[in-house]
Every structure is written in structure tokens, then in C-alpha cells.
Motif scaffolding. Structure first.
Motif, PDB file in Angstrom:
ATOM      1  N   THR A  96       0.789  -1.213   0.071  1.00 37.15           N
ATOM      2  CA  THR A  96       0.221   0.009  -0.025  1.00 37.15           C
ATOM      3  C   THR A  96       0.916   1.133  -0.078  1.00 37.15           C
ATOM      4  N   GLN A  97       1.827   1.304   0.543  1.00 39.26           N
ATOM      5  CA  GLN A  97       2.772   2.288   0.825  1.00 39.26           C
ATOM      6  C   GLN A  97       3.492   2.782  -0.515  1.00 39.26           C
ATOM      7  N   GLU A  98       3.685   1.638  -1.098  1.00 39.29           N
ATOM      8  CA  GLU A  98       4.515   1.856  -2.589  1.00 39.29           C
ATOM      9  C   GLU A  98       3.487   2.038  -3.433  1.00 39.29           C
ATOM     10  N   ILE A  99       2.348   1.756  -3.449  1.00 35.21           N
ATOM     11  CA  ILE A  99       1.021   2.126  -4.426  1.00 35.21           C
ATOM     12  C   ILE A  99       1.009   3.660  -4.262  1.00 35.21           C
ATOM     13  N   ASN A 100       0.856   4.020  -3.048  1.00 34.99           N
ATOM     14  CA  ASN A 100       0.825   5.496  -2.655  1.00 34.99           C
ATOM     15  C   ASN A 100       1.620   6.344  -3.476  1.00 34.99           C
ATOM     16  N   GLU A 101       3.191   5.791  -3.602  1.00 27.64           N
ATOM     17  CA  GLU A 101       4.058   6.525  -4.232  1.00 27.64           C
ATOM     18  C   GLU A 101       3.997   6.306  -5.673  1.00 27.64           C
ATOM     19  N   LEU A 102       3.535   5.324  -6.241  1.00 30.34           N
ATOM     20  CA  LEU A 102       3.500   5.123  -7.461  1.00 30.34           C
ATOM     21  C   LEU A 102       2.320   5.855  -8.316  1.00 30.34           C
ATOM     22  N   ALA A 103       1.086   6.035  -7.187  1.00 31.22           N
ATOM     23  CA  ALA A 103       0.004   6.763  -7.718  1.00 31.22           C
ATOM     24  C   ALA A 103       0.360   8.361  -7.716  1.00 31.22           C
ATOM     25  N   LYS A 104       1.056   8.582  -6.651  1.00 34.94           N
ATOM     26  CA  LYS A 104       1.467  10.083  -6.736  1.00 34.94           C
ATOM     27  C   LYS A 104       2.330  10.344  -7.868  1.00 34.94           C
ATOM     28  N   LEU A 105       3.286   9.737  -8.383  1.00 34.14           N
ATOM     29  CA  LEU A 105       4.184   9.824  -9.211  1.00 34.14           C
ATOM     30  C   LEU A 105       3.451   9.880 -10.703  1.00 34.14           C
ATOM     31  N   THR A 106       2.527   9.030 -10.722  1.00 32.49           N
ATOM     32  CA  THR A 106       1.876   8.828 -11.886  1.00 32.49           C
ATOM     33  C   THR A 106       0.875  10.045 -12.357  1.00 32.49           C
ATOM     34  N   LEU A 107       0.137  10.527 -11.227  1.00 31.87           N
ATOM     35  CA  LEU A 107      -0.620  11.671 -11.325  1.00 31.87           C
ATOM     36  C   LEU A 107       0.148  12.952 -11.529  1.00 31.87           C
ATOM     37  N   ARG A 108       1.374  12.819 -11.191  1.00 33.49           N
ATOM     38  CA  ARG A 108       2.385  13.971 -11.513  1.00 33.49           C
ATOM     39  C   ARG A 108       3.089  13.947 -12.630  1.00 33.49           C
ATOM     40  N   ASN A 109       2.703  12.917 -13.454  1.00 33.75           N
ATOM     41  CA  ASN A 109       3.315  12.795 -14.833  1.00 33.75           C
ATOM     42  C   ASN A 109       4.747  12.337 -14.963  1.00 33.75           C
TER      43      ASN A 109
END
Length: 162
Positions: A96-109
Motif C-alpha cells: 500500500t505504501q508503494e502504491i501511494n508513491e506510484l500513484a502520486k508519481l503517475t498523477l504528477r506525470n
């Protein structure tokens, strides 16, 4: 399989083809400071990330797998994400912690990725702050909670299924 489009975009502002009509709406991280305040951006980003974990919670999942990963080097450096991303690879089980970071980086292009768990669950990201979640359960509680956060949950098949 149930599938939803999760966005900050009100469906009432779409034409009959589904195109979004409000040109004043911000669509990406690069517009922080011009079209959107940092505070509003971070709140929206958090709502998207929480949507993922909310659906995962209803599905009883605490990890998913990284199915696709693309990185844009300039942005990886700008977001200080090199160390984190060096530990990511396609096929890796992510917490879950890694998912949070992956999602953040994806949303930030910074990156683009697809996440899934077997044929039971997926998260796909599109352009302009579109996100797609699919599950083999209807997830009524997750849908209600995500809507309460201010996001819109629409029945919609992900264009990234292949």
C-alpha cells in the motif's frame, strides 16, 4: 468484472460523446500555481490515492502487482524519485505504501503504470487526471466513500485493459 472511471470531473459537464466541456478545469500537476493552488492539488491527489486503497480495502487486498511501468527521466529527477523507482519493476508485488508513491508519481506525470491483482482487481491511469478501477466485486462501500471525498465514480470500461 465491474469497472469505473474515477475523476474529479463532474459528468454533468460532458457532451453526448463524453468529452469534458469545462476548459477552466486543471488537468495536470504542471498547472499548480496557475490553474490550481498547491493546496487544492494536493487534496485532489490525496483523494485519488485514497480511492485506490479504499477499493483495495473492500476487496480485501493489501498488495497488488506492477503490470506496466514507463518513466520520464527529467521528471523522475525533478521529483527526487530515482531511489524509489530503482526498486520497482514490472511483476513486482507492491505494498500500500508503494502504491501511494506510484500513484502520486503517475498523477504528477513522472511515470505511467498499471496495477492489478490476478484477474480480480486493477488500477489504470489515463491522461488528464483520469483513473480507472476494476474489480470482480461491485464495491458499493468504496464507491460511496470515494464519492463522499468529492470524486466522481462512473461505470466505465478502462481503455487500458490490453
Amino acid at each position: 468484472m465491474f469497472s469505473w472511471r474515477i475523476t474529479k470531473y463532474n459528468p454533468k459537464n460532458r457532451d453526448e460523446r463524453g468529452s469534458y466541456l469545462d476548459g477552466r478545469e486543471w488537468t495536470c500537476f504542471s498547472e499548480v500555481g496557475t490553474k490550481v493552488s498547491e493546496e487544492d492539488y494536493l487534496r485532489t491527489e490525496s483523494n485519488y490515492i485514497n480511492a485506490i486503497t479504499t477499493f483495495m480495502g473492500e476487496m480485501g487486498l493489501n498488495r497488488v502487482y506492477l503490470n506496466a511501468l514507463e518513466m520520464w527521466s527529467d521528471e523522475v529527477a525533478n521529483q527526487n524519485a530515482s531511489g524509489f523507482l530503482s526498486k520497482m519493476w514490472v511483476g513486482k508485488g507492491v505494498t500500500t505504501q508503494e502504491i501511494n508513491e506510484l500513484a502520486k508519481l503517475t498523477l504528477r506525470n513522472v511515470i505511467w503504470c498499471k496495477l492489478s491483482y490476478k484477474n480480480d482487481f486493477f488500477v489504470h491511469f489515463g491522461y488528464d487526471y483520469y483513473m480507472y478501477i476494476g474489480a470482480n466485486k461491485d464495491c458499493p462501500n468504496a464507491r460511496k466513500k470515494v464519492r463522499a471525498s468529492g470524486l466522481f465514480v462512473e461505470n466505465f470500461n478502462s481503455p487500458y485493459l490490453h
